[in-house]
Scaffold this motif. Sequence first.
Motif, PDB file in Angstrom:
ATOM      1  N   ALA A   1      62.838  31.054  47.905  1.00  0.00           N
ATOM      2  CA  ALA A   1      62.353  30.257  46.777  1.00  0.00           C
ATOM      3  C   ALA A   1      61.255  29.282  47.185  1.00  0.00           C
ATOM      4  CB  ALA A   1      63.518  29.493  46.133  1.00  0.00           C
ATOM      5  N   GLY A   2      61.087  29.079  48.489  1.00  0.00           N
ATOM      6  CA  GLY A   2      60.068  28.148  48.965  1.00  0.00           C
ATOM      7  C   GLY A   2      60.409  26.698  48.665  1.00  0.00           C
ATOM      8  N   VAL A   3      61.710  26.376  48.781  1.00  0.00           N
ATOM      9  CA  VAL A   3      62.165  25.006  48.528  1.00  0.00           C
ATOM     10  C   VAL A   3      62.740  24.424  49.817  1.00  0.00           C
ATOM     11  CG1 VAL A   3      62.620  25.450  46.076  1.00  0.00           C
ATOM     12  CG2 VAL A   3      64.454  25.783  47.755  1.00  0.00           C
ATOM     13  N   PRO A   4      62.907  23.112  49.879  1.00  0.00           N
ATOM     14  CA  PRO A   4      63.464  22.501  51.087  1.00  0.00           C
ATOM     15  C   PRO A   4      64.867  23.022  51.411  1.00  0.00           C
ATOM     16  CG  PRO A   4      62.523  20.825  49.647  1.00  0.00           C
ATOM     17  CD  PRO A   4      62.515  22.102  48.876  1.00  0.00           C
ATOM     18  N   ALA A   5      65.151  23.104  52.682  1.00  0.00           N
ATOM     19  CA  ALA A   5      66.483  23.523  53.137  1.00  0.00           C
ATOM     20  C   ALA A   5      67.539  22.630  52.506  1.00  0.00           C
ATOM     21  CB  ALA A   5      66.562  23.462  54.657  1.00  0.00           C
ATOM     22  N   GLY A   6      68.621  23.238  52.061  1.00  0.00           N
ATOM     23  CA  GLY A   6      69.714  22.492  51.445  1.00  0.00           C
ATOM     24  C   GLY A   6      69.640  22.451  49.921  1.00  0.00           C
ATOM     25  N   THR A   7      68.545  22.928  49.354  1.00  0.00           N
ATOM     26  CA  THR A   7      68.395  22.869  47.900  1.00  0.00           C
ATOM     27  C   THR A   7      69.432  23.738  47.192  1.00  0.00           C
ATOM     28  OG1 THR A   7      66.023  22.430  48.109  1.00  0.00           O
ATOM     29  CG2 THR A   7      66.804  23.216  45.972  1.00  0.00           C
ATOM     30  N   ALA A   8      69.576  24.988  47.608  1.00  0.00           N
ATOM     31  CA  ALA A   8      70.508  25.899  46.933  1.00  0.00           C
ATOM     32  C   ALA A   8      71.938  25.362  46.964  1.00  0.00           C
ATOM     33  CB  ALA A   8      70.443  27.288  47.562  1.00  0.00           C
ATOM     34  N   SER A   9      72.328  24.752  48.065  1.00  0.00           N
ATOM     35  CA  SER A   9      73.698  24.240  48.153  1.00  0.00           C
ATOM     36  C   SER A   9      73.936  23.084  47.190  1.00  0.00           C
ATOM     37  CB  SER A   9      74.034  23.821  49.583  1.00  0.00           C
ATOM     38  OG  SER A   9      73.212  22.744  49.992  1.00  0.00           O
ATOM     39  N   ASN A  10      72.870  22.440  46.730  1.00  0.00           N
ATOM     40  CA  ASN A  10      73.010  21.387  45.725  1.00  0.00           C
ATOM     41  C   ASN A  10      73.235  21.942  44.326  1.00  0.00           C
ATOM     42  OD1 ASN A  10      72.683  19.191  47.485  1.00  0.00           O
ATOM     43  ND2 ASN A  10      70.453  19.357  47.360  1.00  0.00           N
ATOM     44  N   TYR A  11      72.872  23.204  44.118  1.00  0.00           N
ATOM     45  CA  TYR A  11      72.985  23.815  42.800  1.00  0.00           C
ATOM     46  C   TYR A  11      74.204  24.709  42.637  1.00  0.00           C
ATOM     47  CZ  TYR A  11      68.410  22.177  41.322  1.00  0.00           C
ATOM     48  OH  TYR A  11      67.363  21.380  40.950  1.00  0.00           O
TER      49      TYR A  11
ATOM     50  N   ALA B   1      68.744  42.111  46.981  1.00  0.00           N
ATOM     51  CA  ALA B   1      68.075  43.417  46.944  1.00  0.00           C
ATOM     52  C   ALA B   1      67.513  43.794  48.304  1.00  0.00           C
ATOM     53  CB  ALA B   1      66.967  43.402  45.894  1.00  0.00           C
ATOM     54  N   GLU B   2      66.997  42.819  49.031  1.00  0.00           N
ATOM     55  CA  GLU B   2      66.345  43.091  50.315  1.00  0.00           C
ATOM     56  C   GLU B   2      67.316  43.135  51.494  1.00  0.00           C
ATOM     57  OE1 GLU B   2      63.363  40.042  50.620  1.00  0.00           O
ATOM     58  OE2 GLU B   2      62.386  40.698  48.780  1.00  0.00           O
ATOM     59  N   GLU B   3      68.322  42.265  51.477  1.00  0.00           N
ATOM     60  CA  GLU B   3      69.175  42.110  52.655  1.00  0.00           C
ATOM     61  C   GLU B   3      70.649  42.406  52.425  1.00  0.00           C
ATOM     62  OE1 GLU B   3      68.421  38.424  54.720  1.00  0.00           O
ATOM     63  OE2 GLU B   3      66.392  38.332  53.890  1.00  0.00           O
ATOM     64  N   GLY B   4      71.041  42.612  51.187  1.00  0.00           N
ATOM     65  CA  GLY B   4      72.444  42.851  50.877  1.00  0.00           C
ATOM     66  C   GLY B   4      73.237  41.556  50.797  1.00  0.00           C
ATOM     67  N   ALA B   5      74.499  41.699  50.447  1.00  0.00           N
ATOM     68  CA  ALA B   5      75.360  40.531  50.248  1.00  0.00           C
ATOM     69  C   ALA B   5      75.543  39.718  51.524  1.00  0.00           C
ATOM     70  CB  ALA B   5      76.713  40.971  49.701  1.00  0.00           C
ATOM     71  N   ARG B   6      75.574  40.374  52.664  1.00  0.00           N
ATOM     72  CA  ARG B   6      75.757  39.630  53.927  1.00  0.00           C
ATOM     73  C   ARG B   6      74.561  38.731  54.233  1.00  0.00           C
ATOM     74  NH1 ARG B   6      80.319  41.014  56.465  1.00  0.00           N
ATOM     75  NH2 ARG B   6      81.161  43.082  56.120  1.00  0.00           N
ATOM     76  N   GLY B   7      73.398  39.098  53.727  1.00  0.00           N
ATOM     77  CA  GLY B   7      72.200  38.287  53.953  1.00  0.00           C
ATOM     78  C   GLY B   7      72.024  37.163  52.950  1.00  0.00           C
ATOM     79  N   LEU B   8      72.914  37.113  51.956  1.00  0.00           N
ATOM     80  CA  LEU B   8      72.802  36.095  50.910  1.00  0.00           C
ATOM     81  C   LEU B   8      73.394  34.777  51.402  1.00  0.00           C
ATOM     82  CD1 LEU B   8      71.889  35.590  47.967  1.00  0.00           C
ATOM     83  CD2 LEU B   8      74.240  36.069  47.290  1.00  0.00           C
ATOM     84  N   THR B   9      72.525  33.939  51.956  1.00  0.00           N
ATOM     85  CA  THR B   9      72.931  32.618  52.428  1.00  0.00           C
ATOM     86  C   THR B   9      72.098  31.577  51.694  1.00  0.00           C
ATOM     87  OG1 THR B   9      71.276  32.576  54.192  1.00  0.00           O
ATOM     88  CG2 THR B   9      73.445  33.535  54.733  1.00  0.00           C
ATOM     89  N   TYR B  10      72.587  30.354  51.696  1.00  0.00           N
ATOM     90  CA  TYR B  10      71.803  29.266  51.093  1.00  0.00           C
ATOM     91  C   TYR B  10      70.444  29.159  51.778  1.00  0.00           C
ATOM     92  CZ  TYR B  10      75.982  27.558  48.636  1.00  0.00           C
ATOM     93  OH  TYR B  10      77.072  27.414  47.832  1.00  0.00           O
ATOM     94  N   ARG B  11      70.447  29.277  53.078  1.00  0.00           N
ATOM     95  CA  ARG B  11      69.199  29.173  53.839  1.00  0.00           C
ATOM     96  C   ARG B  11      68.205  30.267  53.430  1.00  0.00           C
ATOM     97  NH1 ARG B  11      70.267  28.573  59.845  1.00  0.00           N
ATOM     98  NH2 ARG B  11      70.673  26.494  59.102  1.00  0.00           N
ATOM     99  N   ALA B  12      68.698  31.508  53.263  1.00  0.00           N
ATOM    100  CA  ALA B  12      67.827  32.617  52.862  1.00  0.00           C
ATOM    101  C   ALA B  12      67.279  32.406  51.443  1.00  0.00           C
ATOM    102  CB  ALA B  12      68.579  33.938  52.940  1.00  0.00           C
TER     103      ALA B  12
END
Length: 189
Positions: free
Chosen positions: A36-46, A20-31
């Motif tokens: 979410a306020g979680v450690p880097a690399g968390t999203a890529s695990n899910y 919603a804030e940055e668009g599809a190009r801004g949708l990265t695991y890091r973002a």
Amino acid sequence: MVRNEARRTALLDAAIDVLAEEGARGLTYRAIDAKAGVPAGTASNYFANRDDLMSEVATRVHQRLMPSEESIAESLALPRDRSLSVKFMHDIIKRADADKACYLAMMELRLEATRRPDLRTALTKTVADSLDFNVAFNEESKLPGDRMTVLLMYFGMTGLIYERLTLPGIVEPMDLDELIEVLVNRAIG
């Protein structure tokens, strides 16, 4: 490895906010991790890959936008007439206003689906299933109108919400209550 479903949901909600804030190009695991306020690399695990992530985000958007069972039961206690159909359309607007990020994220996903066939397939299924559910709900609830009525109201409301979110100056001068009532009345015939 056992996945934490609460964390998965929090990551999906963060992904919705990023879209919603940055668009599809801004949708990265890091973002997503940062939002979410979680450690880097968390999203890529899910989420195995971007297509998997976007497909799950689309499902989560629809979950968040669904009315509560209590709200539906309360509405179905009213007479099953045009005014109830108008009320349901107003409820959609209220949910859109309460969770603008979901609608903006869905718009981004739809645009991205034009470039990603797998996402298009998943999103098409989700929306088609939702439309079928709405048609069945209308019939089972004995609300006025048929399948075409539900489709016309869906497309009308989708366009109305799209305009309100992207170019509010188009809709703001109009009487929203009157617009919705006319839409329902003309769809029902």
